[in-house]
Design an enzyme around this catalytic site. Sequence first.
Site, PDB file in Angstrom:
ATOM      1  CB  SER A  15      -0.907   0.022   1.218  1.00  0.00           C
ATOM      2  OG  SER A  15      -1.553   1.269   1.291  1.00  0.00           O
ATOM      3  CB  SER A  17      -2.712   4.490   2.059  1.00  0.00           C
ATOM      4  OG  SER A  17      -3.544   4.253   0.950  1.00  0.00           O
ATOM      5  CE  LYS A  67     -12.222  -0.072  -0.949  1.00  0.00           C
ATOM      6  NZ  LYS A  67     -12.098   0.677  -2.206  1.00  0.00           N
ATOM      7  N   GLY A 134     -16.812  -2.705  -8.825  1.00  0.00           N
ATOM      8  CA  GLY A 134     -16.945  -1.801  -7.677  1.00  0.00           C
ATOM      9  C   GLY A 134     -16.411  -0.406  -7.965  1.00  0.00           C
ATOM     10  CG  ASN A 155     -18.706  -4.793 -17.574  1.00  0.00           C
ATOM     11  OD1 ASN A 155     -17.481  -4.650 -17.462  1.00  0.00           O
ATOM     12  ND2 ASN A 155     -19.389  -5.638 -16.811  1.00  0.00           N
ATOM     13  CB  THR A 157     -20.995  -9.162 -17.244  1.00  0.00           C
ATOM     14  OG1 THR A 157     -19.803  -9.922 -17.230  1.00  0.00           O
ATOM     15  CG2 THR A 157     -22.172 -10.009 -16.819  1.00  0.00           C
ATOM     16  N   GLY A 245      -4.020   6.802 -13.400  1.00  0.00           N
ATOM     17  CA  GLY A 245      -4.677   6.209 -12.239  1.00  0.00           C
ATOM     18  C   GLY A 245      -4.159   6.628 -10.874  1.00  0.00           C
TER      19      GLY A 245
HETATM   20  P1  ATR Z   1     -13.019  -3.332  -8.974  1.00  0.00           P
HETATM   21  O1  ATR Z   1     -13.590  -3.341  -7.586  1.00  0.00           O
HETATM   22  O2  ATR Z   1     -11.550  -2.981  -9.014  1.00  0.00           O
HETATM   23  O3  ATR Z   1     -13.821  -2.528  -9.930  1.00  0.00           O
HETATM   24  P2  ATR Z   1     -14.256  -5.760  -9.853  1.00  0.00           P
HETATM   25  O4  ATR Z   1     -15.462  -5.351  -9.099  1.00  0.00           O
HETATM   26  O5  ATR Z   1     -13.781  -7.171  -9.750  1.00  0.00           O
HETATM   27  O6  ATR Z   1     -13.017  -4.862  -9.459  1.00  0.00           O
HETATM   28  O7  ATR Z   1     -14.511  -5.395 -11.409  1.00  0.00           O
HETATM   29  C1  ATR Z   1     -13.646  -5.781 -12.426  1.00  0.00           C
HETATM   30  C2  ATR Z   1     -14.109  -5.222 -13.767  1.00  0.00           C
HETATM   31  O8  ATR Z   1     -13.154  -5.625 -14.757  1.00  0.00           O
HETATM   32  C3  ATR Z   1     -15.462  -5.727 -14.236  1.00  0.00           C
HETATM   33  O9  ATR Z   1     -16.086  -4.753 -15.043  1.00  0.00           O
HETATM   34  C4  ATR Z   1     -15.061  -6.938 -15.102  1.00  0.00           C
HETATM   35  O10 ATR Z   1     -16.000  -7.293 -16.089  1.00  0.00           O
HETATM   36  P3  ATR Z   1     -17.235  -8.303 -15.749  1.00  0.00           P
HETATM   37  O11 ATR Z   1     -18.261  -7.477 -15.030  1.00  0.00           O
HETATM   38  O12 ATR Z   1     -17.693  -8.786 -17.064  1.00  0.00           O
HETATM   39  O13 ATR Z   1     -16.637  -9.394 -14.890  1.00  0.00           O
HETATM   40  C5  ATR Z   1     -13.839  -6.366 -15.770  1.00  0.00           C
HETATM   41  N1  ATR Z   1     -12.962  -7.423 -16.279  1.00  0.00           N
HETATM   42  C6  ATR Z   1     -12.128  -8.228 -15.565  1.00  0.00           C
HETATM   43  N2  ATR Z   1     -11.452  -9.059 -16.388  1.00  0.00           N
HETATM   44  C7  ATR Z   1     -11.866  -8.786 -17.658  1.00  0.00           C
HETATM   45  C8  ATR Z   1     -11.549  -9.291 -18.955  1.00  0.00           C
HETATM   46  N3  ATR Z   1     -10.636 -10.254 -19.108  1.00  0.00           N
HETATM   47  N4  ATR Z   1     -12.164  -8.745 -20.031  1.00  0.00           N
HETATM   48  C9  ATR Z   1     -13.073  -7.755 -19.893  1.00  0.00           C
HETATM   49  N5  ATR Z   1     -13.436  -7.231 -18.689  1.00  0.00           N
HETATM   50  C10 ATR Z   1     -12.849  -7.737 -17.589  1.00  0.00           C
END
Ligand code: ATR
Length: 282
Positions: A15, A17, A67, A134, A155, A157, A245
Amino acid sequence: MQHKLGLIGYPLGHSLSPWIHGEFLKEAGLQGSYEKFEIPPDADFKKAIQQLIDQQIIGFNITVPYKETIIPYLDEIDDKAKKMGAVNTVRIHAGKLTGYNTDGSGYVRSLETAYPDFACNKTDKKLLLLGAGGAARGIYYALAEAGYVQIDIANRTKQSAESIRQLSEKAQTKILSLPEAEVHAHAYDAIIQTTSVGMEPNEDDTPIHLQHLKQGMIASDIVYKPLETRFLREASLLGARLHHGHTMLLYQAQLAFEIWTQTSVGADKLEQELKKILEGAS
Ligand code: ATR
């Protein structure tokens, strides 16, 4: 008065922070400390929080995986954190624990500090969020609260994107697939990358290619390891303005520090130093 601050989560090895808040304490001229408190998954969470209270900590950050876990232990929760269902900052004052979420608003502050011109005429701006996890949730809500209206989400999904759209009635949101986002990239003034794609060790990955982007648009990536993701490298070559970032990390910390100490601190100087630390690390 000693400003005892901290961070809970697991694991906490890497971290940044403690360094950021150490610098804020120095800049504000306050006596204090910011310590890491790792809480392993098999530990008694309630007891761990009580130990922080007993140590007269005035505030702490919460990172993965706690969290959401922290919420039942709070006396109060602010509206934004309640809406997110996630807390990243707790203030302990007069024996009461209050929960906040500074992730999304920290992101918006970092974007508008880097590009003040972008924050003018917010209702005309067209934004695209890549990802619906998240982090995207907090950023979407904070952007809508800040006055941006057109915020589309792409996204892998679509269902997760749909649940984010329901967070705010202030924004107008279309949901796209990632291939659709790639084709329509030229329609956006800012594309905000919030997925874990491109994060170490998968530095050659990017969720979309940007050959169709609009010149001068903002390409923003919340990933800071590496600092220059493939998404940002491609955007830069194609004429985009970049937003990195590590600035979100810094400004969510600045907002937390303000909540704990009721003191404003600048983050501009730290931004460059944090960049150097991360460049050295990657
Ligand atoms: P965080 O809290 O950092 O946002 P998270 O909640 O696990 O982490 O979210 C990860 C994001 O990266 C999601 O939008 C995920 O897409 P899905 O909702 O379809 O799972 C996206 N993500 C992770 N791996 C991916 C991949 N290989 N291709 C496209 N999207 C991906």
